[in-house]
Design a protein around this motif. Structure first.
Motif, PDB file in Angstrom:
ATOM      1  N   SER A   1      88.162  35.375  27.710  1.00 54.61           N
ATOM      2  CA  SER A   1      88.674  35.248  29.250  1.00 54.61           C
ATOM      3  C   SER A   1      90.038  34.998  29.553  1.00 54.61           C
ATOM      4  O   SER A   1      90.721  35.042  30.474  1.00 54.61           O
ATOM      5  N   SER A   2      90.926  34.793  28.246  1.00 51.55           N
ATOM      6  CA  SER A   2      92.386  34.877  28.468  1.00 51.55           C
ATOM      7  C   SER A   2      92.729  35.281  27.182  1.00 51.55           C
ATOM      8  O   SER A   2      92.312  35.385  25.943  1.00 51.55           O
ATOM      9  N   LEU A   3      94.214  35.314  27.364  1.00 55.55           N
ATOM     10  CA  LEU A   3      94.894  35.762  26.071  1.00 55.55           C
ATOM     11  C   LEU A   3      94.975  34.784  24.972  1.00 55.55           C
ATOM     12  O   LEU A   3      95.085  35.035  23.863  1.00 55.55           O
ATOM     13  N   GLU A   4      95.057  33.601  25.373  1.00 59.62           N
ATOM     14  CA  GLU A   4      94.988  32.509  24.360  1.00 59.62           C
ATOM     15  C   GLU A   4      93.678  32.497  23.676  1.00 59.62           C
ATOM     16  O   GLU A   4      93.722  32.191  22.070  1.00 59.62           O
ATOM     17  N   GLN A   5      92.454  32.853  24.248  1.00 52.70           N
ATOM     18  CA  GLN A   5      91.252  32.913  23.270  1.00 52.70           C
ATOM     19  C   GLN A   5      91.325  34.238  22.446  1.00 52.70           C
ATOM     20  O   GLN A   5      90.805  34.178  21.497  1.00 52.70           O
ATOM     21  N   ALA A   6      92.029  35.242  22.940  1.00 54.39           N
ATOM     22  CA  ALA A   6      92.109  36.441  22.079  1.00 54.39           C
ATOM     23  C   ALA A   6      92.767  35.966  21.003  1.00 54.39           C
ATOM     24  O   ALA A   6      92.736  36.491  19.762  1.00 54.39           O
ATOM     25  N   ASP A   7      93.947  35.221  20.912  1.00 55.71           N
ATOM     26  CA  ASP A   7      94.861  34.868  19.793  1.00 55.71           C
ATOM     27  C   ASP A   7      93.941  34.329  18.885  1.00 55.71           C
ATOM     28  O   ASP A   7      94.221  34.065  17.533  1.00 55.71           O
ATOM     29  N   ARG A   8      92.899  33.340  19.276  1.00 53.56           N
ATOM     30  CA  ARG A   8      92.154  32.241  18.397  1.00 53.56           C
ATOM     31  C   ARG A   8      90.772  33.051  18.004  1.00 53.56           C
ATOM     32  O   ARG A   8      90.228  32.686  17.141  1.00 53.56           O
ATOM     33  N   LEU A   9      90.781  34.518  18.195  1.00 52.29           N
ATOM     34  CA  LEU A   9      89.615  35.101  17.548  1.00 52.29           C
ATOM     35  C   LEU A   9      89.873  35.547  16.214  1.00 52.29           C
ATOM     36  O   LEU A   9      90.854  35.795  15.848  1.00 52.29           O
ATOM     37  N   ALA A  10      88.761  35.653  15.514  1.00 51.29           N
ATOM     38  CA  ALA A  10      88.609  36.057  14.171  1.00 51.29           C
ATOM     39  C   ALA A  10      88.944  37.351  14.020  1.00 51.29           C
ATOM     40  O   ALA A  10      89.122  38.172  15.013  1.00 51.29           O
ATOM     41  N   ALA A  11      89.689  37.505  12.813  1.00 51.17           N
ATOM     42  CA  ALA A  11      90.368  38.828  12.534  1.00 51.17           C
ATOM     43  C   ALA A  11      89.447  40.107  12.535  1.00 51.17           C
ATOM     44  O   ALA A  11      89.787  41.183  12.802  1.00 51.17           O
ATOM     45  N   GLU A  12      88.043  40.116  12.251  1.00 51.37           N
ATOM     46  CA  GLU A  12      87.335  41.102  12.457  1.00 51.37           C
ATOM     47  C   GLU A  12      86.834  41.651  13.676  1.00 51.37           C
ATOM     48  O   GLU A  12      86.239  42.494  13.775  1.00 51.37           O
ATOM     49  N   TYR A  13      87.325  40.874  14.883  1.00 48.81           N
ATOM     50  CA  TYR A  13      86.821  40.995  16.099  1.00 48.81           C
ATOM     51  C   TYR A  13      88.073  41.570  17.046  1.00 48.81           C
ATOM     52  O   TYR A  13      89.246  41.044  16.695  1.00 48.81           O
ATOM     53  N   GLU A  14      87.708  42.560  17.732  1.00 47.12           N
ATOM     54  CA  GLU A  14      88.780  43.049  18.627  1.00 47.12           C
ATOM     55  C   GLU A  14      88.408  42.121  20.006  1.00 47.12           C
ATOM     56  O   GLU A  14      87.325  41.848  20.282  1.00 47.12           O
ATOM     57  N   PRO A  15      89.714  41.798  20.659  1.00 47.26           N
ATOM     58  CA  PRO A  15      89.186  41.156  21.999  1.00 47.26           C
ATOM     59  C   PRO A  15      88.613  42.069  23.133  1.00 47.26           C
ATOM     60  O   PRO A  15      89.275  43.178  23.186  1.00 47.26           O
ATOM     61  N   LEU A  16      87.554  41.523  23.836  1.00 50.14           N
ATOM     62  CA  LEU A  16      87.023  42.267  25.105  1.00 50.14           C
ATOM     63  C   LEU A  16      87.625  41.286  26.259  1.00 50.14           C
ATOM     64  O   LEU A  16      86.666  40.294  26.411  1.00 50.14           O
ATOM     65  N   LEU A  17      88.554  41.465  26.884  1.00 54.18           N
ATOM     66  CA  LEU A  17      89.135  40.579  27.804  1.00 54.18           C
ATOM     67  C   LEU A  17      88.081  40.685  29.149  1.00 54.18           C
ATOM     68  O   LEU A  17      88.097  41.742  29.708  1.00 54.18           O
ATOM     69  N   LEU A  18      87.394  39.743  29.545  1.00 54.07           N
ATOM     70  CA  LEU A  18      86.280  39.759  30.688  1.00 54.07           C
ATOM     71  C   LEU A  18      86.944  39.116  31.832  1.00 54.07           C
ATOM     72  O   LEU A  18      87.233  37.891  31.950  1.00 54.07           O
ATOM     73  N   ASP A  19      87.192  39.771  32.717  1.00 54.74           N
ATOM     74  CA  ASP A  19      87.864  39.332  34.024  1.00 54.74           C
ATOM     75  C   ASP A  19      86.759  39.216  35.133  1.00 54.74           C
ATOM     76  O   ASP A  19      87.082  38.571  36.389  1.00 54.74           O
ATOM     77  N   ALA A  20      85.759  39.747  34.842  1.00 55.37           N
ATOM     78  CA  ALA A  20      84.277  39.567  35.974  1.00 55.37           C
ATOM     79  C   ALA A  20      83.246  39.269  35.168  1.00 55.37           C
ATOM     80  O   ALA A  20      83.274  39.171  33.986  1.00 55.37           O
ATOM     81  N   GLU A  21      82.211  38.816  35.903  1.00 56.74           N
ATOM     82  CA  GLU A  21      80.939  38.611  35.223  1.00 56.74           C
ATOM     83  C   GLU A  21      80.377  39.745  34.591  1.00 56.74           C
ATOM     84  O   GLU A  21      79.933  39.722  33.501  1.00 56.74           O
ATOM     85  N   LYS A  22      80.324  41.088  35.332  1.00 58.43           N
ATOM     86  CA  LYS A  22      79.754  42.215  34.656  1.00 58.43           C
ATOM     87  C   LYS A  22      80.801  43.068  34.371  1.00 58.43           C
ATOM     88  O   LYS A  22      81.747  43.015  34.975  1.00 58.43           O
ATOM     89  N   ILE A  23      80.372  43.838  33.306  1.00 59.61           N
ATOM     90  CA  ILE A  23      81.129  44.947  33.140  1.00 59.61           C
ATOM     91  C   ILE A  23      80.590  46.231  32.945  1.00 59.61           C
ATOM     92  O   ILE A  23      79.299  46.048  32.823  1.00 59.61           O
ATOM     93  N   SER A  24      81.055  47.489  33.097  1.00 54.94           N
ATOM     94  CA  SER A  24      80.357  48.680  33.103  1.00 54.94           C
ATOM     95  C   SER A  24      80.245  49.134  31.682  1.00 54.94           C
ATOM     96  O   SER A  24      81.096  49.199  30.819  1.00 54.94           O
ATOM     97  N   LEU A  25      78.990  49.364  31.189  1.00 60.01           N
ATOM     98  CA  LEU A  25      78.642  49.736  29.768  1.00 60.01           C
ATOM     99  C   LEU A  25      79.367  50.981  29.547  1.00 60.01           C
ATOM    100  O   LEU A  25      79.774  51.406  28.322  1.00 60.01           O
ATOM    101  N   ARG A  26      79.339  51.921  30.562  1.00 55.78           N
ATOM    102  CA  ARG A  26      79.822  53.213  30.294  1.00 55.78           C
ATOM    103  C   ARG A  26      81.280  53.283  29.996  1.00 55.78           C
ATOM    104  O   ARG A  26      82.016  53.997  29.260  1.00 55.78           O
ATOM    105  N   GLU A  27      82.013  52.571  30.930  1.00 53.12           N
ATOM    106  CA  GLU A  27      83.448  52.304  30.632  1.00 53.12           C
ATOM    107  C   GLU A  27      83.785  51.614  29.452  1.00 53.12           C
ATOM    108  O   GLU A  27      84.776  52.247  28.663  1.00 53.12           O
ATOM    109  N   LEU A  28      83.119  50.880  28.687  1.00 51.23           N
ATOM    110  CA  LEU A  28      83.276  50.181  27.804  1.00 51.23           C
ATOM    111  C   LEU A  28      82.963  51.116  26.401  1.00 51.23           C
ATOM    112  O   LEU A  28      83.862  51.450  25.412  1.00 51.23           O
ATOM    113  N   VAL A  29      81.954  52.062  26.637  1.00 50.31           N
ATOM    114  CA  VAL A  29      81.834  53.153  25.419  1.00 50.31           C
ATOM    115  C   VAL A  29      82.830  54.067  25.566  1.00 50.31           C
ATOM    116  O   VAL A  29      83.513  54.504  24.633  1.00 50.31           O
ATOM    117  N   GLU A  30      83.269  54.445  26.838  1.00 49.87           N
ATOM    118  CA  GLU A  30      84.196  55.377  27.042  1.00 49.87           C
ATOM    119  C   GLU A  30      85.709  54.987  26.403  1.00 49.87           C
ATOM    120  O   GLU A  30      86.338  55.794  25.663  1.00 49.87           O
TER     121      GLU A  30
END
Length: 175
Positions: free
Chosen positions: A92-121
Motif C-alpha cells: 500500500s506504499s512505496l516503503e512497503q515495496a522497498d521491503r518486499l522480497a526480491a522474487e516479488y514485484e510490487p502491486l501498489l493497492l490504492d483501493a480495496e478492489k482492483i480490476s482483474l482484467r487490468e491486472l492481466v492486461e
C-alpha cells in the motif's frame, strides 16, 4: 477454485481465504493491448492463487496467450506466444515495496478492489517485445517467393543510360 473470473478482486481478502482463480478472457476485451495487435481473436488463459507469507499478501499466477502482432521487418502478421509467470506482493506504499522480497514485484493497492482484467492486461503489455519480428529472415523469404526479374531491370538501366552512345564510339575508335 473459481472457474468464472470476476471483474474486480480484493487481493487482501482473497489472500486471507487462499482463493484460486482460473479461466479465460477474450483478447478483444483488452482495450490498451488491442492497439498493438494485428488480430484481436483468441483467448487469454489466466490462473492466479492468492496467499499470505507472514503478513504479506502475495499473488502467484500464470498468463498464457498467443497474440497476433505485426512484424516490424516485413509488416506481416507474426504469432507471438506469451507465457507469463506472475509473482506479486500486494503493498500500500512505496516503503512497503522497498521491503518486499526480491522474487516479488510490487502491486501498489490504492483501493480495496482492483480490476482483474487490468491486472492481466498490464502484465501482458509488460511482456510484449519492443520490435516483434519473425524468427526467420522474412524479407529474404518474401523476395525469393516473388521471384523478381533482376536481370531485365539491369538491361533496361543500361539501355536508358545517356552515355551509352559515347561508350560505343569509344569502343569502335570512330571520331
Amino acid at each position: 477454485m473459481l472457474d468464472r473470473l470476476p471483474d474486480f478482486i480484493d487481493p487482501i481478502a482473497f489472500a486471507e481465504r487462499r482463493r484460486e482463480l482460473s479461466g479465460t478472457i477474450k483478447i478483444s476485451e483488452f482495450a490498451r493491448l488491442s492497439e498493438f495487435l494485428a488480430d484481436k481473436q483468441g483467448d487469454v488463459q489466466v490462473e492466479f492463487s492468492f496467499a499470505k507469507e507472514g503478513r504479506q499478501a502475495i499473488i502467484h499466477g500464470r498468463i498464457k496467450a498467443t497474440l497476433a502482432l505485426t512484424c516490424q521487418t516485413c509488416l506481416q502478421e507474426v504469432l507471438w506466444p506469451l507465457e507469463i509467470t506472475v509473482n506479486l506482493g500486494v503493498v500500500s506504499s512505496l516503503e512497503q515495496a522497498d521491503r518486499l522480497a526480491a522474487e516479488y514485484e510490487p502491486l501498489l493497492l490504492d483501493a480495496e478492489k482492483i480490476s482483474l482484467r487490468e491486472l492481466v492486461e498490464d502484465e501482458m503489455l509488460l511482456a510484449l517485445p519492443d520490435y516483434p519480428r519473425h524468427d526467420y529472415d522474412c524479407i529474404a523469404r518474401e523476395q525469393s517467393q516473388a521471384k523478381l526479374p533482376v536481370e531485365d531491370d539491369n538491361e533496361q538501366i543500361r539501355s536508358d543510360n545517356p552515355f551509352s552512345v559515347l561508350a560505343k564510339l569509344k569502343n569502335t575508335g570512330d571520331k
